[in-house]
Write a protein that holds these residues in place. Structure first.
Motif, short mmCIF file in Angstrom:
data_model
loop_
_atom_site.label_atom_id
_atom_site.label_comp_id
_atom_site.label_asym_id
_atom_site.label_seq_id
_atom_site.Cartn_x
_atom_site.Cartn_y
_atom_site.Cartn_z
N GLU A 119 0.39 -8.60 19.31
CA GLU A 119 1.49 -7.63 19.22
C GLU A 119 2.58 -8.17 18.28
OE1 GLU A 119 3.72 -6.99 22.89
OE2 GLU A 119 4.40 -5.02 22.19
N TYR B 18 9.68 -11.00 18.02
CA TYR B 18 9.76 -9.98 19.06
C TYR B 18 11.18 -9.90 19.63
CZ TYR B 18 8.21 -7.09 22.93
OH TYR B 18 8.06 -6.05 23.82
N LYS C 232 2.75 2.48 20.84
CA LYS C 232 2.95 2.04 22.23
C LYS C 232 3.54 3.19 23.04
CE LYS C 232 4.75 -2.10 24.54
NZ LYS C 232 5.46 -3.36 24.24
N CYS D 232 0.30 -4.00 25.12
CA CYS D 232 1.07 -4.80 26.06
C CYS D 232 1.48 -4.07 27.33
CB CYS D 232 2.27 -5.42 25.34
SG CYS D 232 2.87 -6.90 26.21
N ARG E 163 0.02 -2.06 32.12
CA ARG E 163 0.47 -1.91 33.51
C ARG E 163 0.21 -0.52 34.08
NH1 ARG E 163 3.59 -5.92 35.73
NH2 ARG E 163 4.35 -7.48 34.27
N ALA F 288 2.22 -9.32 24.29
CA ALA F 288 3.06 -10.53 24.25
C ALA F 288 3.82 -10.62 25.56
CB ALA F 288 4.03 -10.46 23.07
N THR G 14 6.67 -12.92 33.51
CA THR G 14 5.61 -12.02 33.98
C THR G 14 4.22 -12.52 33.60
OG1 THR G 14 5.80 -10.65 32.00
CG2 THR G 14 7.11 -10.00 33.91
N TYR H 130 12.23 -14.98 22.38
CA TYR H 130 11.30 -14.41 23.37
C TYR H 130 10.07 -15.31 23.35
CZ TYR H 130 8.26 -11.08 25.76
OH TYR H 130 7.40 -10.46 26.65
O1 LIG Z 1 4.69 -6.13 31.13
C1 LIG Z 1 5.15 -7.25 30.90
O2 LIG Z 1 5.41 -8.05 31.78
C2 LIG Z 1 5.39 -7.70 29.51
C3 LIG Z 1 5.33 -6.55 28.56
C4 LIG Z 1 5.70 -6.93 27.19
O3 LIG Z 1 6.04 -8.05 26.89
C5 LIG Z 1 5.59 -5.93 26.13
O4 LIG Z 1 5.32 -4.78 26.42
O5 LIG Z 1 5.75 -6.31 24.97
#
Ligand SMILES: O=C(O)CCC(=O)C(=O)O
Length: 279
Positions: free
Chosen positions: A44, A50, A113, A154, A158, A179, A184, A217
């Protein structure tokens, strides 16, 4: 049709210089292709640190310099290239976008995204992509000579709904340039990739930047490949490197034949459908 191919996942550090990062990415793609990879994945935001405030300055329109170089190397080396993600500008909006090129260098798909990363841990990790980014609206599944591949980015991992939609469209592997961070990452990274693999009975792939304690980051790294039974078949640690996976997508139908989850879906009770289909 052979469903077997060699997948290379590149874990690299991202530098301040876009030119350097793109150069490094291209060299890695060439190196992995020369080692026999048929498909290469980048992390990513591989051409941009980032940080939300940087995205506008690093952003390019589709067809810009980074895009051209990626397309050229895919064509030269005859590989599928899931080209990490980059900040993409269109009109006055900026997206976190993955371009996917085929072995002829043509764009075969593009994912913006869909779920923007939002986190505010007490005395810890803070990030709000929405400060500068706009979310995409399309589910992305591309056709390759080996089978269909779903692509998301990324935080998208979830959301099981998106994984389900990609699987419903025939994806047998879900690739996420990603990333995660030092909060997390240790807590959720492997669990999420294994969960998405077992709930859709697909391969999942996470490709992250290498960890860099100098950056604001800090990426967790740990790029990963999981099979449709939920087993981790490749995983890096925090350093620069690559994963090389011998993939056979026919494992998807083999697992589904033995544990036919799709037959037990209660679509008489619930349903999942897209409402918006275009960005
Ligand atoms: O979901 C996460 O814990 C990290 C997500 C993230 O870093 C992102 O979406 O770039």
């Amino acid at each position: 049709m052979s469903q077997k191919f060699k997948l290379a996942v590149i874990q690299m550090k991202i530098s301040e210089s876009k030119v350097d990062s793109v150069h490094k990415a291209i060299e890695n793609v060439a190196y992995m292709a020369d080692k026999g990879a048929n498909m290469v994945v980048l992390p990513e935001m591989f051409n941009c640190p980032y940080e939300t405030y940087r995205f506008p300055a690093y952003a390019e329109a589709e067809g810009g310099d980074t895009y051209q170089r990626l397309s050229k190397i895919a064509k030269e080396k005859k590989v599928y290239l899931v080209a990490g993600s980059v900040p993409e500008v269109e009109a006055d909006r900026i997206y976190n976008t993955t371009y996917i090129f085929g072995p002829s260098g043509d764009l075969i798909g593009k994912h913006r995204k869909m779920h923007l990363f939002e986190i505010d841990i007490v005395n810890g990790q803070y990030f709000r992509e929405a400060e500068t980014l706009t979310a995409g609206k399309s589910v992305t599944v591309v056709d390759t000579e080996f089978g269909k591949i779903g692509v998301a980015i990324c935080f998208d991992v979830r959301f099981p709904e998106l994984a389900r939609l990609m699987a419903q469209q025939g994806a047998e592997m879900l690739i996420y340039p990603a990333a995660f961070n030092m909060t997390t990452g240790p807590a959720h990274w492997e669990l999420l990739f294994r969960s998405r693999a077992i709930d859709q009975q697909v391969f999942t792939v996470g490709c992250a930047p290498a960890r860099d304690y100098e950056s604001n980051y800090i990426s967790y790294g740990n790029s990963i490949i999981v099979n449709p039974w939920g087993e981790v078949i490749g995983r890096l640690n925090d350093e620069e490197g690559y994963l090389f996976g011998e993939i056979d997508l026919s494992e998807v139908s083999q697992i589904r034949a033995q544990l036919p989850l799709n037959q037990s879906i209660r679509d008489d009770v619930y349903e999942l459908k897209t409402i918006l289909k275009e960005d």
